[in-house]
Write an enzyme that holds these catalytic residues in place. Structure first.
Site, short mmCIF file in Angstrom:
data_model
loop_
_atom_site.label_atom_id
_atom_site.label_comp_id
_atom_site.label_asym_id
_atom_site.label_seq_id
_atom_site.Cartn_x
_atom_site.Cartn_y
_atom_site.Cartn_z
N LYS A 8 -0.04 11.68 1.22
CA LYS A 8 0.94 10.45 1.65
C LYS A 8 2.39 10.59 1.04
CE LYS A 8 -1.73 6.89 4.08
NZ LYS A 8 -3.08 7.25 3.75
N SER A 24 -7.54 15.65 2.22
CA SER A 24 -6.23 14.62 2.01
C SER A 24 -6.27 14.09 0.73
CB SER A 24 -6.28 13.80 3.26
OG SER A 24 -7.62 13.30 3.22
N GLU A 27 4.88 -1.12 5.68
CA GLU A 27 3.56 -1.87 5.83
C GLU A 27 2.35 -1.12 5.40
OE1 GLU A 27 4.37 -0.14 8.55
OE2 GLU A 27 2.27 0.83 8.84
C1 LIG Z 1 -4.16 7.45 4.71
C2 LIG Z 1 -5.05 8.52 4.51
C3 LIG Z 1 -5.62 9.27 5.56
C4 LIG Z 1 -5.43 8.98 6.94
O1 LIG Z 1 -4.22 8.98 7.40
P1 LIG Z 1 -3.68 10.07 8.09
O2 LIG Z 1 -2.26 9.70 8.46
O3 LIG Z 1 -4.32 10.35 9.48
O4 LIG Z 1 -3.62 11.40 7.47
C5 LIG Z 1 -6.44 10.37 5.23
N1 LIG Z 1 -6.80 10.79 3.83
C6 LIG Z 1 -6.23 9.92 2.91
C7 LIG Z 1 -6.77 10.54 1.59
C8 LIG Z 1 -5.69 8.80 3.11
O5 LIG Z 1 -5.05 8.08 1.90
#
Ligand SMILES: *Cc1c(COP(=O)(O)O)cnc(C)c1O
Length: 399
Positions: free
Chosen positions: A90, A380, A112
């Site tokens: 993010k 992610s 938000e």
């Molecule tokens: C917020 C988040 C997601 C989901 O958001 P996407 O916009 O679909 O990527 C996935 N993995 C992590 C670690 C997150 O913090």
């Protein structure tokens, strides 16, 4: 220009667009008029790339997971977004949008947040770049996500509770939109996923595309080959998936696999699988697949993972799924927990619960894999924030 990308009208096929109240129209139009010139400018690229390297710690590694490869019968590589500063992808988007705000002459940021991860990334970018930051968060979420609220406050952000409706993400979004309408001149609204009215989904995908830009050369460095056979990512709003797919979408031989949260099961009524179980509608300013009742009321989604617990999905994914360019799978809470355990034990990496959903695709795809296949899975984020859930579900004796 890729045939899969957004058109001048902000549409991906019939998905996307900018369905916003008239009062918000000038803000969105203003952003639309400048975002591409800013992102494509040499000056922006230089600053963005410098912060990605020196501050975020990019490039994040592409790691050959030898034990997972043996288990699943294909070469498995992990794209380590969990090693980015603040522990997830993010931050790429938050810094990118904060830089765009500065270029537009705006010094006040609003955002938000539901689980608080986007709020933390935004508060971090604002601390770094000297911007005022206000984060709207449902009152219920403020109670549920206390550590992230403390982080945002320590970073200097003002966290404002949304007291209407269910007092969760949707209500925080409404408050942020109201703020943006009232303060169009000095305020930039940083959206945290590949959702919202055009140009947000495209802007977020471009900022996150650094993930697949790196994957491409790192994969070639590892293998001497040009392209992997599969790229796999979890999908909430769809930003890490958009970033992971972006530079592969025109390479038709690369299979793009998005993994939604099935929650307790696709047919349990407790799910966040908006593409498998949702219907078409409008949410947060764009036409896309979402979870709603027959008369169009948005329903509360459910997933063990706070980051995937969103009732819609970015319009690009609705489109890519419909035309068959992206395959959508769904993993249950239980499958994600098992995948998280496996990665932790075999490779020594505790993934975020969101990312565990992407890993849960591997057992589902195993029978399709050839031993020569090369598979990249995007991790992610890291699992520190999810330890209470892991303890509760996997090691109750430690509670
Ligand atoms: C917020 C988040 C997601 C989901 O958001 P996407 O916009 O679909 O990527 C996935 N993995 C992590 C670690 C997150 O913090």
């Amino acid at each position: 220009m890729s045939k899969y990308q957004v058109n001048e009208k902000g549409l991906y096929g019939r998905f996307g667009g900018a369905y916003v109240p008239e009062m918000l129209y000038p803000n969105v139009e203003n952003l639309k008029a400048v975002y591409l010139d800013i992102i494509n400018s040499e000056e922006f690229q230089k600053e963005f790339k410098r912060l990605m390297v020196d501050y975020v710690g990019r490039p994040t590694p592409l790691f050959y997971a030898s034990k997972l490869s043996k288990i699943f019968g294909a070469n498995i590589y992990l794209k380590r977004e969990d090693l980015a500063h603040t522990g997830a992808h993010k931050i790429n988007n938050a810094i990118g949008q904060a830089l765009i705000a500065i270029k537009m002459g705006k010094n006040r940021i609003i955002a938000e947040t539901g689980a608080g991860q986007h709020g933390v990334a935004t508060a971090t970018a604002c601390a770094l770049l000297g911007l005022k930051c206000r984060v709207y968060m449902g009152e219920v979420d403020i109670k549920r996500q206390a550590p992230n609220v403390a982080r945002m406050r320590m970073l200097g952000a003002e966290v404002v509770p949304a007291l209407s409706g269910n007092r969760t993400l949707k209500d925080a979004t409404n408050e942020a939109l109201r703020d943006w309408i009232s303060n169009p001149d000095d305020t930039f609204y940083i959206i945290g996923s590949a959702v919202g009215p055009h140009p947000y989904p495209d802007m977020v995908a471009r900022l996150q595309s650094i993930i697949s830009e790196e994957m491409k050369w790192q994969f070639t460095e590892h293998t001497g080959k040009a392209l992997p056979d599969y790229v796999v990512a979890c999908i909430g709003g769809g930003s890490n998936a958009a970033g992971s797919f972006y530079n592969f979408v025109d390479e038709e031989s690369v299979k793009l696999i998005a993994v939604e949260a099935a929650g307790l099961g696709l047919d349990s009524g407790e799910t966040a699988a908006s593409m498998a179980r949702g219907t078409e509608g409008i949410i947060h300013g764009s036409r896309t697949m979402l979870m709603q009742t027959d008369d169009g009321q948005i329903t509360e989604p459910y997933s063990i993972s706070a980051g995937l617990d969103y009732p819609g999905v970015g319009p690009w994914h609705s489109y890519l799924n419909e035309i068959g360019r992206e395959t959508v799978l769904a993993a249950t809470d239980q499958q994600a927990l098992e995948a998280a355990s496996l990665l932790t034990r075999e490779e020594g990496i505790i993934p975020a619960l969101e990312s565990a959903h992407a890993l849960a695709a591997l057992p589902m795809l195993k029978d399709k894999f050839k031993p020569t296949d090369n598979v990249i899975v995007t991790i992610s984020g890291r699992g520190d924030k999810d330890m209470a859930t892991y303890i509760h579900r996997l090691m109750p004796e430690c509670e």
